[in-house]
Design a protein around this motif. Structure first.
Motif, mmCIF file in Angstrom:
data_model
loop_
_atom_site.group_PDB
_atom_site.id
_atom_site.type_symbol
_atom_site.label_atom_id
_atom_site.label_comp_id
_atom_site.label_asym_id
_atom_site.label_seq_id
_atom_site.Cartn_x
_atom_site.Cartn_y
_atom_site.Cartn_z
ATOM 1 N N ASN A 49 0.863 -1.166 0.000
ATOM 2 C CA ASN A 49 0.000 0.000 0.000
ATOM 3 C C ASN A 49 0.906 1.224 0.000
ATOM 4 N N PRO A 50 0.361 2.399 -0.143
ATOM 5 C CA PRO A 50 1.222 3.589 -0.218
ATOM 6 C C PRO A 50 2.127 3.760 1.013
ATOM 7 N N GLU A 51 1.607 3.447 2.191
ATOM 8 C CA GLU A 51 2.419 3.564 3.409
ATOM 9 C C GLU A 51 3.618 2.615 3.360
ATOM 10 N N ILE A 52 3.370 1.370 2.992
ATOM 11 C CA ILE A 52 4.442 0.372 2.907
ATOM 12 C C ILE A 52 5.469 0.799 1.854
ATOM 13 N N GLU A 53 5.005 1.232 0.706
ATOM 14 C CA GLU A 53 5.919 1.644 -0.363
ATOM 15 C C GLU A 53 6.773 2.841 0.057
ATOM 16 N N ALA A 54 6.169 3.803 0.727
ATOM 17 C CA ALA A 54 6.919 4.981 1.176
ATOM 18 C C ALA A 54 7.980 4.582 2.204
ATOM 19 N N LEU A 55 7.614 3.685 3.109
ATOM 20 C CA LEU A 55 8.576 3.234 4.124
ATOM 21 C C LEU A 55 9.699 2.418 3.489
ATOM 22 N N LYS A 56 9.379 1.606 2.501
ATOM 23 C CA LYS A 56 10.408 0.840 1.790
ATOM 24 C C LYS A 56 11.422 1.773 1.127
ATOM 25 N N LYS A 57 10.929 2.851 0.514
ATOM 26 C CA LYS A 57 11.821 3.828 -0.124
ATOM 27 C C LYS A 57 12.704 4.514 0.916
ATOM 28 N N GLN A 58 12.096 4.848 2.042
ATOM 29 C CA GLN A 58 12.846 5.498 3.119
ATOM 30 C C GLN A 58 13.946 4.569 3.632
ATOM 31 N N ILE A 59 13.637 3.293 3.774
ATOM 32 C CA ILE A 59 14.604 2.311 4.264
ATOM 33 C C ILE A 59 15.667 2.018 3.208
ATOM 34 N N ALA A 60 15.286 2.038 1.948
ATOM 35 C CA ALA A 60 16.274 1.834 0.877
ATOM 36 C C ALA A 60 17.338 2.921 0.925
ATOM 37 N N ALA A 61 16.925 4.132 1.258
ATOM 38 C CA ALA A 61 17.864 5.245 1.357
ATOM 39 C C ALA A 61 18.697 5.180 2.635
ATOM 40 N N LYS A 62 18.106 4.638 3.693
ATOM 41 C CA LYS A 62 18.799 4.554 4.981
ATOM 42 C C LYS A 62 18.397 3.236 5.652
ATOM 43 N N PRO A 63 19.105 2.143 5.346
ATOM 44 C CA PRO A 63 18.719 0.799 5.803
ATOM 45 C C PRO A 63 18.649 0.599 7.324
ATOM 46 N N ASP A 64 19.362 1.406 8.088
ATOM 47 C CA ASP A 64 19.346 1.238 9.544
ATOM 48 C C ASP A 64 18.424 2.228 10.246
ATOM 49 N N ASP A 65 17.476 2.809 9.533
ATOM 50 C CA ASP A 65 16.525 3.745 10.124
ATOM 51 C C ASP A 65 15.502 2.946 10.928
ATOM 52 N N THR A 66 15.764 2.828 12.218
ATOM 53 C CA THR A 66 14.933 1.961 13.059
ATOM 54 C C THR A 66 13.489 2.452 13.161
ATOM 55 N N GLN A 67 13.286 3.768 13.153
ATOM 56 C CA GLN A 67 11.908 4.268 13.216
ATOM 57 C C GLN A 67 11.134 3.870 11.954
ATOM 58 N N ALA A 68 11.774 3.978 10.827
ATOM 59 C CA ALA A 68 11.115 3.575 9.570
ATOM 60 C C ALA A 68 10.882 2.066 9.555
ATOM 61 N N LEU A 69 11.836 1.303 10.065
ATOM 62 C CA LEU A 69 11.671 -0.152 10.117
ATOM 63 C C LEU A 69 10.508 -0.549 11.024
ATOM 64 N N VAL A 70 10.397 0.109 12.171
ATOM 65 C CA VAL A 70 9.265 -0.176 13.063
ATOM 66 C C VAL A 70 7.964 0.191 12.366
ATOM 67 N N GLY A 71 7.945 1.323 11.695
ATOM 68 C CA GLY A 71 6.751 1.715 10.947
ATOM 69 C C GLY A 71 6.399 0.696 9.876
ATOM 70 N N LEU A 72 7.415 0.185 9.175
ATOM 71 C CA LEU A 72 7.181 -0.813 8.126
ATOM 72 C C LEU A 72 6.669 -2.128 8.722
ATOM 73 N N ALA A 73 7.302 -2.584 9.794
ATOM 74 C CA ALA A 73 6.851 -3.827 10.437
ATOM 75 C C ALA A 73 5.403 -3.697 10.903
ATOM 76 N N THR A 74 5.081 -2.556 11.471
ATOM 77 C CA THR A 74 3.712 -2.306 11.940
ATOM 78 C C THR A 74 2.742 -2.244 10.763
ATOM 79 N N ALA A 75 3.153 -1.602 9.674
ATOM 80 C CA ALA A 75 2.300 -1.530 8.484
ATOM 81 C C ALA A 75 2.045 -2.927 7.911
ATOM 82 N N TYR A 76 3.090 -3.759 7.893
ATOM 83 C CA TYR A 76 2.900 -5.135 7.431
ATOM 84 C C TYR A 76 1.916 -5.875 8.336
ATOM 85 N N GLN A 77 2.045 -5.688 9.631
ATOM 86 C CA GLN A 77 1.121 -6.349 10.552
ATOM 87 C C GLN A 77 -0.297 -5.851 10.333
ATOM 88 N N ASN A 78 -0.458 -4.555 10.167
ATOM 89 C CA ASN A 78 -1.798 -4.007 9.926
ATOM 90 C C ASN A 78 -2.405 -4.555 8.634
#
Length: 187
Positions: A49-78
């Motif tokens: 979904n748009p949220e997941i895609e945006a977070l994936k792009k953010q993580i691609a730019a900065k792979p160790d961004d823990t806040q973005a990773l938590v957001g992505l994991a939560t989005a996947y769970q949702n």
């Protein structure tokens, strides 16, 4: 020191972003959450979904961004994409190996995917990772983790189940499911 700062920053951000999500994890009904089947039926249809895609792009730019990773994991769970959620939570544990909430979330995602053995292992790691100064803030999740393990072990390791249900009730003495399990273990 840098890891402590990351953890504190992550916890602050996470407290706002996932307060309702964590509460939903701790207030589920036993009939909905405990399934004696160990068959993996994860829903892995590459949900996006748009949220997941945006977070994936953010993580691609900065792979160790823990806040973005938590957001992505939560989005996947949702989105009920348990396999992706588990993989993302596992990535978080490689970056912040002592952050207990990630292990709780791995347990929850595995449990939702009907992999109770993996959920049990993750909940056990969660219990081990909660620091004494974090117990108060984690009481509800600790109560649930202990309850889940006790429920799974009730038929195979009754003594361990008794110990774990006692711990669960120590953290939440009003949980009716835990009280019922405790009574049944005493018979």
């Amino acid at each position: 020191m840098k890891t402590d700062l990351k953890i504190k920053s992550l916890l602050f951000g996470l407290s706002f972003a996932t307060a309702g999500f964590v509460n939903a994890q701790t207030t589920q009904n036993t009939n909905d959450t405990v399934n004696n089947s160990t068959t993996i039926t994860a829903q892995t249809n590459g949900i996006s979904n748009p949220e997941i895609e945006a977070l994936k792009k953010q993580i691609a730019a900065k792979p160790d961004d823990t806040q973005a990773l938590v957001g992505l994991a939560t989005a996947y769970q949702n989105a009920n994409d348990w396999t992706s959620a588990i993989a993302t939570w596992n990535k978080i544990t490689t970056i912040i190996p002592d952050w207990a909430p990630a292990y709780y979330s791995i347990g929850y995602a595995n449990q939702s995917a009907k992999d109770n053995n993996a959920a049990k292992m993750a909940y056990e790691k969660y219990i081990a990772k909660v620091k004494p100064e974090e117990v108060e803030a984690n009481k509800q999740n600790l109560a649930y983790a202990y309850f889940f393990i006790a429920f799974l072990d009730k038929d195979t390791d009754k003594e361990k189940a008794k110990q774990y249900i006692a711990k669960s009730l120590q953290y939440d003495s009003s949980n009716q499911d835990a009280l019922n399990l405790s009574k049944s273990l005493m018979n």
